[in-house]
Design an enzyme around this catalytic site. Structure first.
Site, PDB file in Angstrom:
ATOM      1  N   LYS A 111      43.337  -7.115   9.966  1.00 17.24           N
ATOM      2  CA  LYS A 111      44.731  -6.873   9.556  1.00 17.24           C
ATOM      3  C   LYS A 111      44.900  -7.109   8.059  1.00 17.24           C
ATOM      4  CE  LYS A 111      46.706  -6.984  13.930  1.00 17.24           C
ATOM      5  NZ  LYS A 111      47.704  -6.533  14.749  1.00 17.24           N
ATOM      6  N   LYS A 195      40.640   0.720  18.362  1.00 15.21           N
ATOM      7  CA  LYS A 195      41.449   0.187  19.464  1.00 15.21           C
ATOM      8  C   LYS A 195      42.827   0.851  19.532  1.00 15.21           C
ATOM      9  CE  LYS A 195      43.966  -3.660  19.437  1.00 15.21           C
ATOM     10  NZ  LYS A 195      44.587  -4.979  19.599  1.00 15.21           N
ATOM     11  N   LYS A 198      49.624  -1.049  19.116  1.00 21.12           N
ATOM     12  CA  LYS A 198      51.058  -0.779  18.944  1.00 21.12           C
ATOM     13  C   LYS A 198      51.394  -0.261  17.562  1.00 21.12           C
ATOM     14  CE  LYS A 198      52.417  -4.945  21.115  1.00 21.12           C
ATOM     15  NZ  LYS A 198      51.816  -5.909  20.198  1.00 21.12           N
TER      16      LYS A 198
HETATM   17  N1  AQP Z   1      43.760  -1.439  23.267  1.00 22.65           N
HETATM   18  C1  AQP Z   1      43.818  -2.498  24.049  1.00 22.65           C
HETATM   19  N2  AQP Z   1      43.040  -2.578  25.149  1.00 22.65           N
HETATM   20  C2  AQP Z   1      43.095  -3.665  25.964  1.00 22.65           C
HETATM   21  N3  AQP Z   1      43.925  -4.731  25.744  1.00 22.65           N
HETATM   22  C3  AQP Z   1      44.725  -4.690  24.667  1.00 22.65           C
HETATM   23  N4  AQP Z   1      45.648  -5.548  24.182  1.00 22.65           N
HETATM   24  C4  AQP Z   1      46.193  -5.037  23.058  1.00 22.65           C
HETATM   25  N5  AQP Z   1      45.653  -3.833  22.786  1.00 22.65           N
HETATM   26  C5  AQP Z   1      44.728  -3.587  23.769  1.00 22.65           C
HETATM   27  C6  AQP Z   1      45.974  -6.825  24.809  1.00 22.65           C
HETATM   28  O1  AQP Z   1      47.401  -6.884  24.936  1.00 22.65           O
HETATM   29  C7  AQP Z   1      47.810  -8.253  24.813  1.00 22.65           C
HETATM   30  C8  AQP Z   1      48.955  -8.345  23.868  1.00 22.65           C
HETATM   31  O2  AQP Z   1      48.544  -8.081  22.576  1.00 22.65           O
HETATM   32  P1  AQP Z   1      49.432  -8.523  21.342  1.00 22.65           P
HETATM   33  O3  AQP Z   1      50.613  -7.689  21.250  1.00 22.65           O
HETATM   34  O4  AQP Z   1      49.717  -9.970  21.395  1.00 22.65           O
HETATM   35  O5  AQP Z   1      48.496  -8.305  20.112  1.00 22.65           O
HETATM   36  P2  AQP Z   1      47.395  -7.269  19.815  1.00 22.65           P
HETATM   37  O6  AQP Z   1      46.162  -7.567  20.562  1.00 22.65           O
HETATM   38  O7  AQP Z   1      47.206  -7.276  18.335  1.00 22.65           O
HETATM   39  O8  AQP Z   1      48.052  -5.927  20.293  1.00 22.65           O
HETATM   40  P3  AQP Z   1      48.297  -4.631  19.538  1.00 22.65           P
HETATM   41  O9  AQP Z   1      48.856  -3.678  20.547  1.00 22.65           O
HETATM   42  O10 AQP Z   1      47.083  -4.214  18.808  1.00 22.65           O
HETATM   43  O11 AQP Z   1      49.485  -4.990  18.541  1.00 22.65           O
HETATM   44  P4  AQP Z   1      49.601  -4.903  16.972  1.00 22.65           P
HETATM   45  O12 AQP Z   1      49.330  -3.465  16.626  1.00 22.65           O
HETATM   46  O13 AQP Z   1      51.020  -5.300  16.727  1.00 22.65           O
HETATM   47  O14 AQP Z   1      48.634  -5.865  16.403  1.00 22.65           O
HETATM   48  C9  AQP Z   1      46.608  -9.072  24.395  1.00 22.65           C
HETATM   49  O15 AQP Z   1      46.080  -9.747  25.515  1.00 22.65           O
HETATM   50  C10 AQP Z   1      45.645  -8.021  23.905  1.00 22.65           C
HETATM   51  O16 AQP Z   1      44.314  -8.430  24.053  1.00 22.65           O
END
Ligand code: AQP
Length: 329
Positions: A111, A195, A198
């Site tokens: 990030k 990956k 969001k």
């Molecule tokens: N692509 C993915 N495949 C499987 N699991 C995923 N998780 C996120 N993306 C995937 C799991 O969702 C949970 C919540 O995640 P988070 O919102 O706390 O943070 P993150 O992992 O950083 O999710 P994002 O969607 O990638 O958000 P942003 O873009 O805001 O950083 C976690 O258990 C994560 O493992």
């Protein structure tokens, strides 16, 4: 009864990756564990975010928790910011994690490299400290997460060992990360080497997206040369990702999914079947969500959840304060 804890950041619209890697599995834990599920709204501030967008996402996230099967009578559902003990424990724990180990965290490296190097927030760097506070306040035995968050739970395990050894007492319970066997890392549909996330809208499928648009995205998903439906992450990342999505939503193994498609040699037919399973799952969630979001349920659940969470968190915090020598606690 053992405890389970997990949370999601309301940083954007929830994706199919969030669902498969996390949300889908949460209701299973409420049957076997004392289950705590929160909205990580303080974590959502680690990167710039519009206040109204954050508010709306928070409400949507709670409604989606409920729509995906979390039962407020079996799971304590709450906002991280409603329980001030998270921030209080965070400020104690930051003294027990080291800058070297925090700077090695993959999420921080990924990030921060996208940011102006002179404007990387301290909160982003210290994200895992707050995550340790989240887990340890509830003395969670298990922490269900997707693959990307496993490293943070491992760091939390180091902290527990360090803290308990230093005070020669079992203050914190050692948490165990639980990563789903199928779908721990769902990849972007437009670039299956990245990956699904969001904050990266292009290759995502959103849980609240229009069903026609979801179908189009799956039909257009990047695939690879050839025509066999085989799981091969190196050479066929696009097909492997779609197979993984299919297997997870059907609750079968990837091998079983391969077997199911062994006579299918047209990517178009394969994608149609994947799209139908995704749409079937998402449309059910959306129907439930629509009923919940137009009611008062979200506010009621959060009010009750904050009380229940605080009751547990305040006991742990007091115990930690006493242990480290904070006077009068
Ligand atoms: N692509 C993915 N495949 C499987 N699991 C995923 N998780 C996120 N993306 C995937 C799991 O969702 C949970 C919540 O995640 P988070 O919102 O706390 O943070 P993150 O992992 O950083 O999710 P994002 O969607 O990638 O958000 P942003 O873009 O805001 O950083 C976690 O258990 C994560 O493992």
């Amino acid at each position: 009864m053992k405890r389970s804890l997990s949370g999601i950041k309301p940083t954007g619209k929830l994706t199919l990756g969030n669902y498969i890697g996390a949300l889908k599995n949460f209701p299973k834990f409420q049957e076997e564990y004392e289950n705590f599920i929160f909205v990580a709204d303080l974590h959502a501030l680690t990167l710039p975010i519009d206040p109204d967008y954050l508010k709306n996402n928070t409400r949507d996230l709670v409604a989606l928790y409920l729509a995906c099967g979390l039962d407020p009578n079996k799971t304590t559902i709450f906002l991280q910011s409603d329980v001030s003990e998270h921030s209080e424990l965070n400020s104690i724990l930051q003294n027990y994690l080291y800058m070297g180990e925090l700077s090695r965290m993959t999420q921080f490296k990924d990030k921060s490299k996208k940011l102006n190097q002179n404007a990387i927030g301290l909160g982003l760097f210290a994200y895992p400290v707050l995550m340790c506070a989240d887990i340890l306040l509830y003395n969670a035995d298990v922490v269900p997460v997707g693959e990307d968050q496993k490293q943070h739970v491992e760091l939390c395990r180091n902290l527990v060992h360090r803290f308990n050894t230093r005070y020669n007492k079992e203050i914190f319970v050692m948490p165990e990360p639980i990563v789903p066997q199928v779908g721990a890392r769902i990849m972007s549909l437009s670039d299956p080497t990245k990956k699904m996330s969001k904050s990266d809208e292009k290759g995502d499928i959103f849980l609240l997206e229009n069903l026609k648009s979801i179908e189009k995205k799956i039909m257009r998903a990047t695939t690879d040369l050839g025509s066999d439906i085989k799981y091969d992450k190196e050479n066929k990342p696009g097909i492997s990702n779609l197979l993984m999505i299919y297997a997870s939503l059907k609750d079968i193994s990837v091998e079983e999914a391969e077997e199911h498609f062994k006579d299918c040699h047209r990517y178009g037919d394969f994608k149609k079947e994947v799209a139908s399973v995704v749409i079937d799952t998402i449309s059910k969630i959306q129907n439930k969500y629509n009923g919940i979001i137009s009611s008062n349920l979200v506010d009621e659940v959060l009010k009750e959840g904050a009380k229940k969470a605080k009751a547990v968190a305040s006991i742990t915090l007091k115990n930690v304060q006493k242990t480290v020598g904070i006077y009068g606690k």
